[in-house]
Design a protein around this motif. Structure first.
Motif, PDB file in Angstrom:
ATOM      1  N   GLU A  79      37.341  -3.681  55.803  1.00 44.26           N
ATOM      2  CA  GLU A  79      38.192  -3.047  56.808  1.00 44.26           C
ATOM      3  C   GLU A  79      37.387  -2.408  57.937  1.00 44.26           C
ATOM      4  N   SER A  80      36.076  -2.559  57.898  1.00 41.39           N
ATOM      5  CA  SER A  80      35.213  -1.933  58.911  1.00 41.39           C
ATOM      6  C   SER A  80      34.876  -2.925  60.021  1.00 41.39           C
ATOM      7  N   VAL A  81      35.923  -3.389  60.690  1.00 43.37           N
ATOM      8  CA  VAL A  81      35.747  -4.416  61.720  1.00 43.37           C
ATOM      9  C   VAL A  81      36.432  -3.973  63.016  1.00 43.37           C
ATOM     10  N   PRO A  82      35.850  -4.322  64.154  1.00 41.75           N
ATOM     11  CA  PRO A  82      36.512  -4.021  65.430  1.00 41.75           C
ATOM     12  C   PRO A  82      37.685  -4.959  65.666  1.00 41.75           C
ATOM     13  N   ASP A  83      38.583  -4.542  66.543  1.00 47.85           N
ATOM     14  CA  ASP A  83      39.745  -5.382  66.856  1.00 47.85           C
ATOM     15  C   ASP A  83      39.317  -6.723  67.429  1.00 47.85           C
ATOM     16  N   SER A  84      38.320  -6.698  68.291  1.00 51.83           N
ATOM     17  CA  SER A  84      37.771  -7.919  68.877  1.00 51.83           C
ATOM     18  C   SER A  84      36.354  -8.097  68.355  1.00 51.83           C
ATOM     19  N   MET A  85      36.132  -9.158  67.582  1.00 53.67           N
ATOM     20  CA  MET A  85      34.837  -9.345  66.914  1.00 53.67           C
ATOM     21  C   MET A  85      33.770  -9.786  67.911  1.00 53.67           C
ATOM     22  N   ASP A  86      32.984  -8.840  68.360  1.00 51.53           N
ATOM     23  CA  ASP A  86      31.836  -9.142  69.218  1.00 51.53           C
ATOM     24  C   ASP A  86      30.629  -9.307  68.302  1.00 51.53           C
ATOM     25  N   TRP A  87      30.379 -10.551  67.912  1.00 51.52           N
ATOM     26  CA  TRP A  87      29.334 -10.822  66.916  1.00 51.52           C
ATOM     27  C   TRP A  87      27.941 -10.464  67.420  1.00 51.52           C
ATOM     28  N   SER A  88      27.774 -10.364  68.715  1.00 50.13           N
ATOM     29  CA  SER A  88      26.458 -10.017  69.250  1.00 50.13           C
ATOM     30  C   SER A  88      26.035  -8.613  68.833  1.00 50.13           C
ATOM     31  N   GLN A  89      26.999  -7.786  68.413  1.00 47.57           N
ATOM     32  CA  GLN A  89      26.682  -6.417  68.033  1.00 47.57           C
ATOM     33  C   GLN A  89      26.438  -6.252  66.533  1.00 47.57           C
ATOM     34  N   LEU A  90      26.436  -7.338  65.800  1.00 45.28           N
ATOM     35  CA  LEU A  90      26.147  -7.276  64.363  1.00 45.28           C
ATOM     36  C   LEU A  90      24.633  -7.363  64.169  1.00 45.28           C
ATOM     37  N   THR A  91      23.956  -6.228  64.301  1.00 44.70           N
ATOM     38  CA  THR A  91      22.506  -6.161  64.203  1.00 44.70           C
ATOM     39  C   THR A  91      22.102  -5.075  63.212  1.00 44.70           C
ATOM     40  N   THR A  92      20.872  -5.156  62.723  1.00 44.87           N
ATOM     41  CA  THR A  92      20.370  -4.112  61.834  1.00 44.87           C
ATOM     42  C   THR A  92      20.267  -2.781  62.568  1.00 44.87           C
ATOM     43  N   ALA A  93      19.965  -2.824  63.862  1.00 42.89           N
ATOM     44  CA  ALA A  93      19.855  -1.585  64.634  1.00 42.89           C
ATOM     45  C   ALA A  93      21.199  -0.875  64.724  1.00 42.89           C
ATOM     46  N   ASN A  94      22.257  -1.616  65.015  1.00 43.49           N
ATOM     47  CA  ASN A  94      23.579  -1.000  65.092  1.00 43.49           C
ATOM     48  C   ASN A  94      24.061  -0.523  63.727  1.00 43.49           C
ATOM     49  N   ALA A  95      23.781  -1.293  62.681  1.00 40.87           N
ATOM     50  CA  ALA A  95      24.193  -0.885  61.335  1.00 40.87           C
ATOM     51  C   ALA A  95      23.484   0.402  60.922  1.00 40.87           C
ATOM     52  N   ALA A  96      22.191   0.491  61.225  1.00 40.60           N
ATOM     53  CA  ALA A  96      21.449   1.717  60.903  1.00 40.60           C
ATOM     54  C   ALA A  96      21.970   2.894  61.722  1.00 40.60           C
ATOM     55  N   ALA A  97      22.357   2.621  62.964  1.00 37.24           N
ATOM     56  CA  ALA A  97      22.929   3.684  63.798  1.00 37.24           C
ATOM     57  C   ALA A  97      24.270   4.158  63.239  1.00 37.24           C
ATOM     58  N   ASP A  98      25.032   3.242  62.629  1.00 39.36           N
ATOM     59  CA  ASP A  98      26.262   3.652  61.929  1.00 39.36           C
ATOM     60  C   ASP A  98      25.945   4.702  60.875  1.00 39.36           C
ATOM     61  N   HIS A  99      24.933   4.424  60.056  1.00 40.38           N
ATOM     62  CA  HIS A  99      24.585   5.336  58.970  1.00 40.38           C
ATOM     63  C   HIS A  99      24.030   6.652  59.507  1.00 40.38           C
ATOM     64  N   HIS A 100      23.266   6.568  60.590  1.00 43.25           N
ATOM     65  CA  HIS A 100      22.735   7.779  61.200  1.00 43.25           C
ATOM     66  C   HIS A 100      23.874   8.661  61.714  1.00 43.25           C
ATOM     67  N   HIS A 101      24.876   8.041  62.312  1.00 48.04           N
ATOM     68  CA  HIS A 101      26.020   8.802  62.810  1.00 48.04           C
ATOM     69  C   HIS A 101      26.768   9.471  61.661  1.00 48.04           C
ATOM     70  N   ILE A 102      26.953   8.745  60.561  1.00 42.49           N
ATOM     71  CA  ILE A 102      27.602   9.329  59.383  1.00 42.49           C
ATOM     72  C   ILE A 102      26.805  10.519  58.879  1.00 42.49           C
ATOM     73  N   TYR A 103      25.498  10.370  58.830  1.00 41.24           N
ATOM     74  CA  TYR A 103      24.629  11.474  58.400  1.00 41.24           C
ATOM     75  C   TYR A 103      24.772  12.671  59.336  1.00 41.24           C
ATOM     76  N   GLU A 104      24.770  12.407  60.636  1.00 35.39           N
ATOM     77  CA  GLU A 104      24.900  13.499  61.597  1.00 35.39           C
ATOM     78  C   GLU A 104      26.201  14.278  61.392  1.00 35.39           C
ATOM     79  N   VAL A 105      27.278  13.564  61.145  1.00 36.58           N
ATOM     80  CA  VAL A 105      28.578  14.217  60.968  1.00 36.58           C
ATOM     81  C   VAL A 105      28.621  14.997  59.662  1.00 36.58           C
TER      82      VAL A 105
END
Length: 427
Positions: free
Chosen positions: A121-147
């Motif tokens: 269920e963790s998908v954007p409405d419009s699948m921009d596959w270019s943004q499926l990177t390890t850098a963005n995924a790690a930034a997801d986790h960093h944001h969760i940690y920050e919150v």
């Protein structure tokens, strides 16, 4: 072994609180959650599980350019007390429910299970596959940690299994100061788009007799194609399934995949592989036992598509050794698994990112525990820490992809638990 592990964990772990304090309703947490506009609550704590929540956190699709839009990332929160550490589970795929990991059981602490972007269920409405990177995924986790670190102020530990273990490694690379300890399980670190070390490993991992039986079974499956293939097709039709690629190619991929899956999971004995032509049902049984007979259906492949895109863009994967089988293949000329990735999702392969991760982890990967199974093909591309880092690698003799800390001797479990305690209290 599981019982002894839990008993040992209970003896060696920190005793932070009483059972009565654990059962109290976490009003402080509820107030915190309500105060965070980025968090949406999908399910409040239930009466029989007063500490478990299902949450969604708003994430940028592109952390470097929020104008690209947002999506919600699913999180399963197990709350114990805000004075305790937090285990963040960096799932590599979808997360369909809550469970307690070994580190959370050892420490009796809080835990966040984080679904990987573009899965479940963790998908954007419009699948921009270019943004499926390890850098963005790690930034997801960093944001969760920050919150959540605004509420949980004690030390954090990341962990994950298989691709989730990889994700934990990448998080350590991109944000080395977030997690105090990282515990990746059975996590490969491939250095090529199709890492040849895996092929070499498969040639040497088994006994000569095991490998001869595997090869003979593969030959029987290919050379008796006309007899077995109709059953392969009929099963799909009966289940109203469509193959992701040409059905003949799917059959041949299934046969080629056998050695990897055989050693990855480790529960099937080579004696279970037919060594002469039997009925099609009997010939197909090992393929069903290893879930290969149904793996190449369109819906199954599509559910793994985010992984395949990542594999051929950054993570690396494997090809097949066809030296002994090439003349028996009817359809496949190129046996690369990239065949399952649509042309428009085949991004240029970044040959440098995994090498950078590899160098960083081997030079700066402190307070990390790597767990592998000896016979798991993914151990062929494992991390190998040495004197440069304060890290530990455990390899379970004869172990598979299911190797966990609880699979090891009580002595090794005690050593790891004491090491975790030391890192949390001294550094």
């Amino acid at each position: 072994m599981r019982t002894s592990f839990l008993r040992l964990a209970g003896i060696s772990a920190f005793v932070f609180f009483t059972l009565s304090s654990r059962a109290q309703k976490p009003l402080g947490l509820l107030e915190f959650i309500k105060s965070q506009p980025e968090i949406r609550v999908a399910q409040w704590a239930e009466a029989n599980q007063p500490q478990d929540f299902i949450l969604f956190l708003r994430q940028p699709v592109n952390h470097q350019n929020p104008e690209k839009g947002y999506f919600e990332q699913r999180i399963y929160l197990h709350h114990v007390h805000d004075s305790l550490p937090v285990v963040m589970v960096t799932e590599g795929y979808s997360a369909e429910g809550s469970y307690l990991t070994e580190p959370a059981e050892i420490l009796h602490c809080n835990q966040l299970i984080v679904e990987h972007r573009y899965f479940g269920e963790s998908v954007p409405d419009s699948m921009d596959w270019s943004q499926l990177t390890t850098a963005n995924a790690a930034a997801d986790h960093h944001h969760i940690y920050e919150v959540f670190s605004k509420f949980y102020k004690e030390k954090w530990i990341s962990t994950g299994i298989s691709k989730g273990g990889q994700t934990s490694i990448f998080y350590k690379y991109y944000y080395p100061n977030d997690m105090h300890i990282s515990i990746p399980y059975v996590a490969p670190l491939n250095l090529e788009q199709e890492d040849v070390r895996i092929n070499w490993f498969l040639r040497h991992v088994g006994t000569p007799d095991d490998n001869a039986r595997i090869l003979n079974y593969q030959r029987l499956m290919l050379r008796n194609f006309d007899l077995i293939f109709p059953l392969f097709q009929d099963i799909a039709k009966t289940n109203q399934k469509k193959f992701a690629i040409n059905d003949t190619a799917a059959y041949e991929f299934m046969v080629l995949e056998l050695p990897f899956s055989f050693y990855q999971w480790g529960f099937l004995e080579s004696i279970a592989l037919p060594q002469q032509m039997l009925s099609p049902v009997e010939m197909m049984k090992p393929m069903f036992d290893l879930s290969l007979a149904t793996f190449y259906y369109e819906d199954m492949v599509n559910s793994f598509m985010p992984f395949m895109v990542q594999a051929y863009r950054e993570l690396g994967y494997y090809n097949y050794d066809t030296d002994s089988l090439g003349t028996d293949l009817r359809k496949l000329k190129n046996t690369s698994n990239i065949a399952f990735v649509p042309n428009d999702l085949r991004f240029p392969y970044d040959a440098q990112i995994m090498k950078k991760v590899y160098d960083f982890i081997h030079n700066h990967g402190d307070r990390m525990i790597f767990i592998y199974g000896e016979n798991d093909p993914w151990s062929s591309t494992s991390v190998n820490p040495d004197f440069r880092t304060d890290a530990i690698k455990l390899v379970l003799p004869g172990g598979s992809h299911t190797a966990r800390l609880g699979s090891f001797s009580q002595e090794k479990q005690a050593f790891i638990i004491e090491k975790i305690k030391y890192w949390l209290s001294h550094e």
